[in-house]
Design an enzyme around this catalytic site. Structure first.
Site, PDB file in Angstrom:
ATOM      1  N   GLY A  11    -109.669  34.466  42.820  1.00  0.00           N
ATOM      2  CA  GLY A  11    -110.701  35.406  42.391  1.00  0.00           C
ATOM      3  C   GLY A  11    -111.914  35.358  43.318  1.00  0.00           C
ATOM      4  N   ASP A  59    -100.142  31.062  34.414  1.00  0.00           N
ATOM      5  CA  ASP A  59    -101.251  31.262  33.489  1.00  0.00           C
ATOM      6  C   ASP A  59    -101.758  29.902  33.014  1.00  0.00           C
ATOM      7  N   PHE A  81    -112.201  28.129  37.137  1.00  0.00           N
ATOM      8  CA  PHE A  81    -112.783  29.474  37.215  1.00  0.00           C
ATOM      9  C   PHE A  81    -112.042  30.470  36.326  1.00  0.00           C
ATOM     10  N   SER A 125    -122.541  30.350  32.759  1.00  0.00           N
ATOM     11  CA  SER A 125    -123.322  31.518  33.162  1.00  0.00           C
ATOM     12  C   SER A 125    -124.723  31.438  32.578  1.00  0.00           C
ATOM     13  N   TYR A 150    -117.991  37.720  25.477  1.00  0.00           N
ATOM     14  CA  TYR A 150    -117.901  36.979  26.745  1.00  0.00           C
ATOM     15  C   TYR A 150    -118.921  35.843  26.766  1.00  0.00           C
ATOM     16  N   LYS A 154    -118.616  31.466  26.803  1.00  0.00           N
ATOM     17  CA  LYS A 154    -119.246  30.490  27.714  1.00  0.00           C
ATOM     18  C   LYS A 154    -119.964  29.398  26.907  1.00  0.00           C
ATOM     19  N   ASN A 199    -121.093  45.985  37.813  1.00  0.00           N
ATOM     20  CA  ASN A 199    -122.181  45.217  38.421  1.00  0.00           C
ATOM     21  C   ASN A 199    -122.894  46.007  39.517  1.00  0.00           C
ATOM     22  N   ILE A 217    -129.877  53.746  38.269  1.00  0.00           N
ATOM     23  CA  ILE A 217    -130.655  52.546  37.935  1.00  0.00           C
ATOM     24  C   ILE A 217    -130.894  52.579  36.430  1.00  0.00           C
ATOM     25  N   PHE A 218    -130.466  51.520  35.770  1.00  0.00           N
ATOM     26  CA  PHE A 218    -130.537  51.503  34.308  1.00  0.00           C
ATOM     27  C   PHE A 218    -131.935  51.104  33.825  1.00  0.00           C
ATOM     28  N   ARG A 231    -133.307  39.991  38.379  1.00  0.00           N
ATOM     29  CA  ARG A 231    -132.230  39.000  38.313  1.00  0.00           C
ATOM     30  C   ARG A 231    -132.369  38.049  39.499  1.00  0.00           C
ATOM     31  N   GLY A 295    -127.958  46.198  25.903  1.00  0.00           N
ATOM     32  CA  GLY A 295    -127.635  44.783  26.083  1.00  0.00           C
ATOM     33  C   GLY A 295    -128.283  44.139  27.296  1.00  0.00           C
TER      34      GLY A 295
HETATM   35  P1  NAD Z   1    -112.633  36.839  39.040  1.00  0.00           P
HETATM   36  O1  NAD Z   1    -112.061  37.704  37.971  1.00  0.00           O
HETATM   37  O2  NAD Z   1    -112.802  37.419  40.400  1.00  0.00           O
HETATM   38  O3  NAD Z   1    -111.766  35.510  39.179  1.00  0.00           O
HETATM   39  C1  NAD Z   1    -111.099  34.925  38.102  1.00  0.00           C
HETATM   40  C2  NAD Z   1    -109.697  34.559  38.578  1.00  0.00           C
HETATM   41  O4  NAD Z   1    -109.014  33.912  37.510  1.00  0.00           O
HETATM   42  C3  NAD Z   1    -108.869  35.781  38.964  1.00  0.00           C
HETATM   43  O5  NAD Z   1    -108.203  35.537  40.180  1.00  0.00           O
HETATM   44  C4  NAD Z   1    -107.865  35.914  37.814  1.00  0.00           C
HETATM   45  O6  NAD Z   1    -106.634  36.467  38.265  1.00  0.00           O
HETATM   46  C5  NAD Z   1    -107.740  34.479  37.364  1.00  0.00           C
HETATM   47  N1  NAD Z   1    -107.375  34.319  35.954  1.00  0.00           N
HETATM   48  C6  NAD Z   1    -107.938  34.900  34.866  1.00  0.00           C
HETATM   49  N2  NAD Z   1    -107.344  34.464  33.754  1.00  0.00           N
HETATM   50  C7  NAD Z   1    -106.388  33.580  34.139  1.00  0.00           C
HETATM   51  C8  NAD Z   1    -105.439  32.772  33.440  1.00  0.00           C
HETATM   52  N3  NAD Z   1    -105.326  32.821  32.120  1.00  0.00           N
HETATM   53  N4  NAD Z   1    -104.622  31.969  34.149  1.00  0.00           N
HETATM   54  C9  NAD Z   1    -104.714  31.913  35.505  1.00  0.00           C
HETATM   55  N5  NAD Z   1    -105.587  32.651  36.218  1.00  0.00           N
HETATM   56  C10 NAD Z   1    -106.410  33.471  35.535  1.00  0.00           C
HETATM   57  O7  NAD Z   1    -114.020  36.285  38.484  1.00  0.00           O
HETATM   58  P2  NAD Z   1    -115.185  35.507  39.248  1.00  0.00           P
HETATM   59  O8  NAD Z   1    -116.330  36.440  39.403  1.00  0.00           O
HETATM   60  O9  NAD Z   1    -114.643  34.807  40.427  1.00  0.00           O
HETATM   61  O10 NAD Z   1    -115.596  34.474  38.109  1.00  0.00           O
HETATM   62  C11 NAD Z   1    -115.080  33.155  38.083  1.00  0.00           C
HETATM   63  C12 NAD Z   1    -115.657  32.415  36.901  1.00  0.00           C
HETATM   64  O11 NAD Z   1    -117.075  32.435  36.976  1.00  0.00           O
HETATM   65  C13 NAD Z   1    -115.312  33.022  35.541  1.00  0.00           C
HETATM   66  O12 NAD Z   1    -115.129  31.965  34.629  1.00  0.00           O
HETATM   67  C14 NAD Z   1    -116.544  33.806  35.191  1.00  0.00           C
HETATM   68  O13 NAD Z   1    -116.695  33.957  33.799  1.00  0.00           O
HETATM   69  C15 NAD Z   1    -117.624  32.921  35.765  1.00  0.00           C
HETATM   70  N6  NAD Z   1    -118.875  33.651  36.060  1.00  0.00           N
HETATM   71  C16 NAD Z   1    -118.841  34.742  36.869  1.00  0.00           C
HETATM   72  C17 NAD Z   1    -120.029  35.444  37.121  1.00  0.00           C
HETATM   73  C18 NAD Z   1    -120.021  36.691  37.981  1.00  0.00           C
HETATM   74  O14 NAD Z   1    -120.984  37.449  37.912  1.00  0.00           O
HETATM   75  N7  NAD Z   1    -119.015  36.920  38.803  1.00  0.00           N
HETATM   76  C19 NAD Z   1    -121.246  35.007  36.556  1.00  0.00           C
HETATM   77  C20 NAD Z   1    -121.235  33.857  35.761  1.00  0.00           C
HETATM   78  C21 NAD Z   1    -120.044  33.181  35.518  1.00  0.00           C
HETATM   79  N1  UFG Z   2    -127.672  47.888  37.215  1.00  0.00           N
HETATM   80  C1  UFG Z   2    -128.041  49.182  37.479  1.00  0.00           C
HETATM   81  N2  UFG Z   2    -127.060  50.075  37.776  1.00  0.00           N
HETATM   82  C2  UFG Z   2    -125.741  49.748  37.816  1.00  0.00           C
HETATM   83  C3  UFG Z   2    -125.383  48.410  37.562  1.00  0.00           C
HETATM   84  C4  UFG Z   2    -126.374  47.510  37.246  1.00  0.00           C
HETATM   85  O1  UFG Z   2    -129.214  49.532  37.441  1.00  0.00           O
HETATM   86  O2  UFG Z   2    -124.906  50.630  38.074  1.00  0.00           O
HETATM   87  C5  UFG Z   2    -128.722  46.914  36.910  1.00  0.00           C
HETATM   88  C6  UFG Z   2    -128.588  46.306  35.528  1.00  0.00           C
HETATM   89  O3  UFG Z   2    -129.225  47.110  34.573  1.00  0.00           O
HETATM   90  C7  UFG Z   2    -129.260  44.951  35.732  1.00  0.00           C
HETATM   91  C8  UFG Z   2    -128.978  44.619  37.200  1.00  0.00           C
HETATM   92  O4  UFG Z   2    -128.613  45.840  37.822  1.00  0.00           O
HETATM   93  O5  UFG Z   2    -130.626  45.102  35.572  1.00  0.00           O
HETATM   94  C9  UFG Z   2    -127.843  43.623  37.364  1.00  0.00           C
HETATM   95  O6  UFG Z   2    -126.719  44.093  36.625  1.00  0.00           O
HETATM   96  P1  UFG Z   2    -125.277  43.444  36.771  1.00  0.00           P
HETATM   97  O7  UFG Z   2    -124.362  44.201  35.869  1.00  0.00           O
HETATM   98  O8  UFG Z   2    -124.909  43.356  38.207  1.00  0.00           O
HETATM   99  O9  UFG Z   2    -125.490  41.959  36.266  1.00  0.00           O
HETATM  100  P2  UFG Z   2    -125.973  41.408  34.860  1.00  0.00           P
HETATM  101  O10 UFG Z   2    -127.193  40.578  35.115  1.00  0.00           O
HETATM  102  O11 UFG Z   2    -126.091  42.468  33.845  1.00  0.00           O
HETATM  103  O12 UFG Z   2    -124.721  40.516  34.407  1.00  0.00           O
HETATM  104  C10 UFG Z   2    -124.221  39.468  35.235  1.00  0.00           C
HETATM  105  C11 UFG Z   2    -122.726  39.302  35.078  1.00  0.00           C
HETATM  106  C12 UFG Z   2    -122.396  38.860  33.682  1.00  0.00           C
HETATM  107  C13 UFG Z   2    -123.172  37.639  33.314  1.00  0.00           C
HETATM  108  C14 UFG Z   2    -124.632  37.874  33.554  1.00  0.00           C
HETATM  109  C15 UFG Z   2    -125.403  36.617  33.355  1.00  0.00           C
HETATM  110  O13 UFG Z   2    -122.070  40.528  35.318  1.00  0.00           O
HETATM  111  O14 UFG Z   2    -121.028  38.494  33.663  1.00  0.00           O
HETATM  112  O15 UFG Z   2    -124.860  38.308  34.893  1.00  0.00           O
HETATM  113  O16 UFG Z   2    -124.768  35.615  34.113  1.00  0.00           O
HETATM  114  F1  UFG Z   2    -122.983  37.365  31.994  1.00  0.00           F
END
Ligand code: NAD
Ligand code: UFG
Length: 334
Positions: A11, A59, A81, A125, A150, A154, A199, A217-218, A231, A295
């Site tokens: 991932g 899995d 992860f 997170s 979600y 966490k 995102n 822009i939200f 952020r 949210g």
């Molecule tokens: P991602 O979806 O890119 O990576 C997750 C990987 O896990 C993927 O490759 C998916 O195929 C694999 N996966 C999911 N469920 C599985 C399972 N049951 N068995 C085996 N593999 C499985 O996500 P990411 O952005 O790399 O996030 C990684 C971790 O970080 C997650 O736990 C996510 O919740 C956490 N996180 C991400 C963010 C973010 O903004 N990206 C922020 C905070 C926390």
């Molecule tokens: N935003 C826009 N337009 C878009 C997308 C996002 O204006 O099309 C704004 C949002 O309103 C926010 C900022 O950009 O103000 C960041 O938004 P993201 O969706 O990129 O990120 P968030 O902070 O909402 O959420 C992220 C991860 C969640 C995690 C959270 C806290 O996506 O998984 O951070 O870790 F839970």
């Protein structure tokens, strides 16, 4: 610490972490079910590091597959992860999230216990802090009831690990990520969002590429310097390096569980991110101001003094680097 299992290692954050681990001399085995990633990521990681990656397609909920894997390797530690991560989807399909994120962790902990593997780094997170007024947030800032299933997963996973570790020879570090963005500077790996991105940064890069017509822009009526949300955006390579530091620290730490914020310590508004993107890449972005997204919290950024002092980790990349690398990666995608 030599051999590490990385669940979800194909991932977005996992793949960058595998690169850093391999470059630091760790022997890495990846377990991923390709639920949100592609097998070609393996070759792209190998192209960066010049080292083969052992990938098991399975899995994390499959205890038999995990058992077989732990029987054929001696792991010194695990980075977990693997999870679902889309906040909106979790509201519509909570059971899918509770199953994958919570049952997956429980399955992993059971197998780690059976095979006496006692070091775990967990992806948490900053969502656990909710809409706090206590800024910047420290690791002792109060955890709030989550806004989404979600977020609940966490918080619960942090609790499960803490309870599990109390009575065992078990050590775990919970890393609370702020907003990971950007891509590897080689542009060989990056984020692969499925469908319309939720995102900000993938939405920006897809709009610049012409895949999306316009970014919205939200909200611009928040109580921030320009009215848009704040952020703490962190380069995914910096975040990946924090995992290496955590692994180096976890085994020798006194307590069973410790927790670290992983951010830069700086907050940026949405407009500042767009401005950095446009300037560093010399690209004009089509965007409009829209209404607030349900949210969304107004602002959050990290106090990073603990991670800096204890893990000796500090973010190196700037918001300009993040935007440059995100765009370079987007340009490689069809
Ligand atoms: P991602 O979806 O890119 O990576 C997750 C990987 O896990 C993927 O490759 C998916 O195929 C694999 N996966 C999911 N469920 C599985 C399972 N049951 N068995 C085996 N593999 C499985 O996500 P990411 O952005 O790399 O996030 C990684 C971790 O970080 C997650 O736990 C996510 O919740 C956490 N996180 C991400 C963010 C973010 O903004 N990206 C922020 C905070 C926390
Ligand atoms: N935003 C826009 N337009 C878009 C997308 C996002 O204006 O099309 C704004 C949002 O309103 C926010 C900022 O950009 O103000 C960041 O938004 P993201 O969706 O990129 O990120 P968030 O902070 O909402 O959420 C992220 C991860 C969640 C995690 C959270 C806290 O996506 O998984 O951070 O870790 F839970």
């Amino acid at each position: 610490m030599h051999k590490i299992l990385v669940t979800g290692g194909l991932g977005y954050i996992g793949s960058h972490t595998v690169v850093e681990l391999q470059q630091d001399g760790f022997d890495v085995v990846v377990l991923d079910n390709l639920n949100n990633s592609k097998l070609e990521v393996k070759e792209n990681i190998e192209a960066i590091t010049g080292k083969p990656v052992d990938v098991i397609i399975a899995d994390v909920n499959d205890s038999k597959a995990l058992n077989d894997l732990f029987s054929s390797h001696h792991f010194d530690g695990v980075i977990h992860f693997a999870a679902h991560k889309a906040v909106g989807e979790s509201v519509e399909h909570p059971i899918k999230y509770y199953h994958n994120n919570i049952t997956g962790l429980i399955s992993l902990l059971g197998v780690m216990e059976r095979h006496k593997v006692s070091n775990l780094i967990f992806s948490s997170s900053c969502t656990v802090y909710g809409a706090t007024k206590d800024l910047p947030v420290t690791e002792t800032t109060k955890i709030q009831k989550a806004e989404s299933p979600y977020g609940t997963t966490k918080i619960l996973c942090e609790d499960i690990i803490t309870d599990f570790a109390k009575h065992k020879e078990f050590k775990s570090i919970l890393l609370r990520y702020f907003n990971p963005v950007g891509a590897h500077p080689s542009a060989k790996i990056g984020e692969l969002p499925l469908g319309v991105p939720n995102n900000l940064v993938p939405y920006i890069t897809q709009t610049a590429k012409g895949i999306r017509e316009q970014l919205t822009i939200f909200g611009s009526d928040y109580n921030t310097k320009d009215g848009t949300c704040v952020r703490d955006y962190i380069h995914v390579v910096d975040l990946a390096k924090a995992h290496v530091k955590a692994l180096e620290y976890v085994n020798g730490m006194k307590q069973h569980v410790d927790v670290f914020n992983v951010g830069t310590g700086n907050g940026n508004t949405v407009l500042e991110v767009i401005d950095a993107f446009e300037k560093v890449n010399d690209v004009k972005l089509n965007y409009q101001i829209g209404s607030r997204r349900a949210g969304d919290i107004e602002q959050i950024w990290a106090d990073t003094s603990k991670v800096s002092k204890v893990l000796n980790w500090n973010a190196q990349y700037t918001i300009n680097d993040m935007m440059k690398h995100a765009w370079a990666w987007q340009k490689t995608l069809k």
